[in-house]
Design a protein around this motif. Structure first.
Motif, PDB file in Angstrom:
ATOM      1  N   LYS A 183      98.668   0.362  37.310  1.00  0.00           N
ATOM      2  CA  LYS A 183     100.252   0.527  36.354  1.00  0.00           C
ATOM      3  C   LYS A 183     100.821  -1.277  36.528  1.00  0.00           C
ATOM      4  O   LYS A 183     101.401  -2.205  35.074  1.00  0.00           O
ATOM      5  N   ASP A 184     101.163  -1.483  37.570  1.00  0.00           N
ATOM      6  CA  ASP A 184     101.871  -2.497  38.514  1.00  0.00           C
ATOM      7  C   ASP A 184     100.890  -3.745  37.698  1.00  0.00           C
ATOM      8  O   ASP A 184     102.113  -4.899  36.954  1.00  0.00           O
ATOM      9  N   TYR A 185      99.919  -3.600  37.865  1.00  0.00           N
ATOM     10  CA  TYR A 185      98.702  -5.268  37.067  1.00  0.00           C
ATOM     11  C   TYR A 185      98.697  -5.237  36.273  1.00  0.00           C
ATOM     12  O   TYR A 185      98.965  -6.547  35.482  1.00  0.00           O
ATOM     13  N   MET A 186      98.769  -4.503  35.456  1.00  0.00           N
ATOM     14  CA  MET A 186      98.568  -3.574  33.332  1.00  0.00           C
ATOM     15  C   MET A 186     100.398  -4.501  33.777  1.00  0.00           C
ATOM     16  O   MET A 186      99.921  -5.358  32.422  1.00  0.00           O
TER      17      MET A 186
ATOM     18  N   ASN B 235     102.418  -6.505  34.599  1.00  0.00           N
ATOM     19  CA  ASN B 235     102.658  -7.978  35.425  1.00  0.00           C
ATOM     20  C   ASN B 235     101.745  -8.774  34.120  1.00  0.00           C
ATOM     21  O   ASN B 235     101.942 -10.035  34.249  1.00  0.00           O
ATOM     22  N   ASN B 236     100.664  -8.519  33.311  1.00  0.00           N
ATOM     23  CA  ASN B 236      99.245  -9.419  32.445  1.00  0.00           C
ATOM     24  C   ASN B 236      99.510  -8.791  31.215  1.00  0.00           C
ATOM     25  O   ASN B 236      98.519  -8.990  31.618  1.00  0.00           O
ATOM     26  N   ASN B 237     100.866  -8.897  31.534  1.00  0.00           N
ATOM     27  CA  ASN B 237     100.417  -8.416  29.150  1.00  0.00           C
ATOM     28  C   ASN B 237      99.448  -7.748  29.460  1.00  0.00           C
ATOM     29  O   ASN B 237      99.031  -7.257  28.178  1.00  0.00           O
ATOM     30  N   LEU B 238      99.747  -6.207  29.594  1.00  0.00           N
ATOM     31  CA  LEU B 238      99.018  -4.793  29.110  1.00  0.00           C
ATOM     32  C   LEU B 238      99.033  -3.634  29.088  1.00  0.00           C
ATOM     33  O   LEU B 238      98.637  -2.540  29.383  1.00  0.00           O
ATOM     34  N   ASP B 239     100.624  -3.701  28.852  1.00  0.00           N
ATOM     35  CA  ASP B 239     101.231  -2.063  29.062  1.00  0.00           C
ATOM     36  C   ASP B 239     101.474  -2.042  27.285  1.00  0.00           C
ATOM     37  O   ASP B 239     100.238  -3.259  26.943  1.00  0.00           O
ATOM     38  N   ILE B 240     101.227  -0.758  27.042  1.00  0.00           N
ATOM     39  CA  ILE B 240     100.605  -0.448  25.734  1.00  0.00           C
ATOM     40  C   ILE B 240     100.682  -1.551  24.703  1.00  0.00           C
ATOM     41  O   ILE B 240     100.515  -0.844  23.698  1.00  0.00           O
ATOM     42  N   ASP B 241     102.863  -1.451  24.604  1.00  0.00           N
ATOM     43  CA  ASP B 241     102.912  -2.176  23.800  1.00  0.00           C
ATOM     44  C   ASP B 241     102.540  -3.539  23.140  1.00  0.00           C
ATOM     45  O   ASP B 241     101.989  -4.263  22.458  1.00  0.00           O
ATOM     46  N   LYS B 242     101.711  -4.128  24.851  1.00  0.00           N
ATOM     47  CA  LYS B 242     100.836  -5.498  24.455  1.00  0.00           C
ATOM     48  C   LYS B 242     100.152  -5.006  24.354  1.00  0.00           C
ATOM     49  O   LYS B 242      98.941  -6.340  23.192  1.00  0.00           O
TER      50      LYS B 242
ATOM     51  N   GLY C 101      94.939  -3.508  41.697  1.00  0.00           N
ATOM     52  CA  GLY C 101      95.122  -3.079  40.917  1.00  0.00           C
ATOM     53  C   GLY C 101      94.078  -3.938  39.331  1.00  0.00           C
ATOM     54  O   GLY C 101      93.870  -2.401  38.100  1.00  0.00           O
ATOM     55  N   GLU C 102      93.482  -4.364  39.194  1.00  0.00           N
ATOM     56  CA  GLU C 102      92.592  -5.532  38.492  1.00  0.00           C
ATOM     57  C   GLU C 102      91.315  -4.811  37.883  1.00  0.00           C
ATOM     58  O   GLU C 102      90.956  -4.301  36.827  1.00  0.00           O
ATOM     59  N   ALA C 103      90.479  -4.669  39.726  1.00  0.00           N
ATOM     60  CA  ALA C 103      89.585  -3.756  39.822  1.00  0.00           C
ATOM     61  C   ALA C 103      89.083  -2.646  39.318  1.00  0.00           C
ATOM     62  O   ALA C 103      88.281  -2.013  39.331  1.00  0.00           O
ATOM     63  N   ILE C 104      90.360  -1.714  39.877  1.00  0.00           N
ATOM     64  CA  ILE C 104      90.551  -0.624  38.967  1.00  0.00           C
ATOM     65  C   ILE C 104      90.535  -0.494  37.465  1.00  0.00           C
ATOM     66  O   ILE C 104      90.509   0.376  37.566  1.00  0.00           O
ATOM     67  N   LEU C 105      91.602  -1.486  37.186  1.00  0.00           N
ATOM     68  CA  LEU C 105      91.229  -1.316  35.860  1.00  0.00           C
ATOM     69  C   LEU C 105      90.056  -1.219  34.870  1.00  0.00           C
ATOM     70  O   LEU C 105      89.653  -0.476  34.231  1.00  0.00           O
ATOM     71  N   LYS C 106      89.917  -2.432  35.194  1.00  0.00           N
ATOM     72  CA  LYS C 106      87.917  -3.204  34.517  1.00  0.00           C
ATOM     73  C   LYS C 106      87.326  -1.584  35.196  1.00  0.00           C
ATOM     74  O   LYS C 106      86.639  -1.170  33.949  1.00  0.00           O
TER      75      LYS C 106
ATOM     76  N   PRO D 197     108.577   4.205  20.768  1.00  0.00           N
ATOM     77  CA  PRO D 197     108.238   3.681  21.368  1.00  0.00           C
ATOM     78  C   PRO D 197     107.174   4.544  22.837  1.00  0.00           C
ATOM     79  O   PRO D 197     107.909   5.255  23.498  1.00  0.00           O
ATOM     80  N   LEU D 198     105.998   3.862  23.736  1.00  0.00           N
ATOM     81  CA  LEU D 198     105.524   4.244  24.254  1.00  0.00           C
ATOM     82  C   LEU D 198     105.085   3.923  25.633  1.00  0.00           C
ATOM     83  O   LEU D 198     104.441   2.161  24.910  1.00  0.00           O
ATOM     84  N   THR D 199     105.733   3.079  26.793  1.00  0.00           N
ATOM     85  CA  THR D 199     105.791   1.866  27.730  1.00  0.00           C
ATOM     86  C   THR D 199     105.213   2.717  29.275  1.00  0.00           C
ATOM     87  O   THR D 199     105.891   3.413  29.476  1.00  0.00           O
ATOM     88  N   LEU D 200     104.628   1.665  29.858  1.00  0.00           N
ATOM     89  CA  LEU D 200     104.476   2.262  31.620  1.00  0.00           C
ATOM     90  C   LEU D 200     106.078   1.205  31.813  1.00  0.00           C
ATOM     91  O   LEU D 200     106.347   1.994  32.923  1.00  0.00           O
ATOM     92  N   ALA D 201     106.443   0.243  31.663  1.00  0.00           N
ATOM     93  CA  ALA D 201     107.490  -0.235  32.048  1.00  0.00           C
ATOM     94  C   ALA D 201     108.588   0.700  32.033  1.00  0.00           C
ATOM     95  O   ALA D 201     109.887   0.518  32.826  1.00  0.00           O
ATOM     96  N   SER D 202     109.140   1.066  31.032  1.00  0.00           N
ATOM     97  CA  SER D 202     110.145   2.345  30.715  1.00  0.00           C
ATOM     98  C   SER D 202     109.946   3.572  31.321  1.00  0.00           C
ATOM     99  O   SER D 202     110.802   3.911  31.155  1.00  0.00           O
TER     100      SER D 202
END
Length: 332
Positions: A39-42, A44-51, A197-202, A253-258
């Motif tokens: 979640k934190d990786y997403m 911080n790297n413009n990969l939140d749901i809205d992005k 975080g990146e490895a988990i996401l991939k 809306p639906l986001t991780l950050a919020s």
């Protein structure tokens, strides 16, 4: 005597061993949950749901078929992958498109080089699911052809023409009640040995690609709405104006950050179903949610399959206004 001496020496060493163990006995390291790292990786790297819906450069996940005058520049711009069956691709396809299986989409993202990828399917729904996964993987300029091949030419429009329905109209499963207050639930639990975080996401994206697009039909949900945790991706005005599936939570809306994602049911086996107007945005949401660890599904054809004749439509109603197939060329 020698044996006795060894016993005495051993007894003398026991306290030393225990003291040494105590000195080194720090508390076990507490590992950060895999979900939190991802979640934190997403975020911080413009990969939140809205992005994923609209990338950092302002490109929405879908792009419509071009006007005929713009066709040449459109075809030159994109690396086009068509994920329909080989049989249907051979019958007719967009000039320059490459036929690719869904499971190979990540490899094709790499093959595209610096070109943005355009994913094409029958209706746009599977392509949108693929697009979301590719964006999550780092191919942020991937887009899906809106309406799929159904929007390209009347010859290939059958997948949409045959699926506009009113299965929810006049049923107890359709409601005009006000919005339900969102829940506050826990995070999904993701199993991973990684602390990156990146490895988990991939890894999660790769698994989602192998698992394929997860959907439910509008008829199944209408017949048993209580069997699903239903998400509605409408504006507040449309939630009331169109009506909605009974007990559906509005999640726009639906986001991780919020932390708005915490309103979703994380229990394994609880089918989290999202619907929108066309099944294309819900495909994107579903891809994100599956990667995040939810048992998520997209309701096929969205509002167009639930209540197509609803008088509240202003856009995205198939076969009305601009939502009709164009007569762009096909090759075989």
């Amino acid at each position: 005597m020698r044996k006795l001496s060894l016993i005495v020496i051993g007894l003398l060493l026991v306290p030393t061993f225990l003291l040494t163990s105590c000195d080194q006995g720090d508390e076990p390291e507490v590992l950060t949950p895999a979900f939190t790292l991802m979640k934190d990786y997403m975020i911080n790297n413009n990969l939140d749901i809205d992005k994923i819906i609209t990338n950092a450069d302002g490109e929405k996940f879908v792009v419509g078929a071009p006007a005929e005058a713009d066709l040449a520049s459109f075809l030159a711009k994109y690396y086009i992958i068509d994920i329909r069956s080989g049989t249907d691709f051979a019958k007719n396809h967009i000039e320059g498109a490459k036929n690719v299986t869904f499971k190979d989409i990540l490899n094709e993202g790499a093959a595209a080089g610096s070109k943005p990828v355009l994913v094409v399917c029958y209706t746009g729904q599977t392509a949108c699911y693929a697009t979301a996964l590719m964006r999550l993987y780092g191919y942020s300029h991937t887009r899906a052809l809106k309406w799929g091949m159904s929007g390209w030419n009347t010859t290939t429009a059958g997948s949409w023409n045959n699926n506009i329905k009113d299965v929810a109209k006049g049923t107890p499963s359709w409601s005009y009640d006000k919005e339900i207050a969102p829940l506050v639930l826990s995070d999904p639990i993701i199993s991973s040995l990684s602390q990156n975080g990146e490895a988990i996401l991939k890894s999660r994206v790769e698994q989602a690609v192998q698992d394929g697009f997860k959907t439910v039909t509008n008829a199944d949900v209408v017949a048993n709405p209580s069997g699903y945790f239903i998400n509605n991706f409408f504006s507040g005005a449309d939630y009331i104006g169109f009506g909605h599936l009974t007990n559906a939570y509005r999640i726009l809306p639906l986001t991780l950050a919020s932390n708005s994602y915490k309103g979703l049911e994380p229990t394994p086996g609880a089918k989290v179903v999202t619907y929108c107007y066309t099944g294309q945005t819900s495909a994107v949401i579903t891809a994100c949610l599956r990667v995040l660890g939810y048992d998520a599904y997209s309701l096929t054809f969205g509002m167009n399959g639930l209540y197509h004749s609803n008088s509240a439509w202003t856009s995205n109603q198939w076969s009305v206004g601009s939502s009709v197939p164009k007569e762009l060329p096909l090759v075989n």
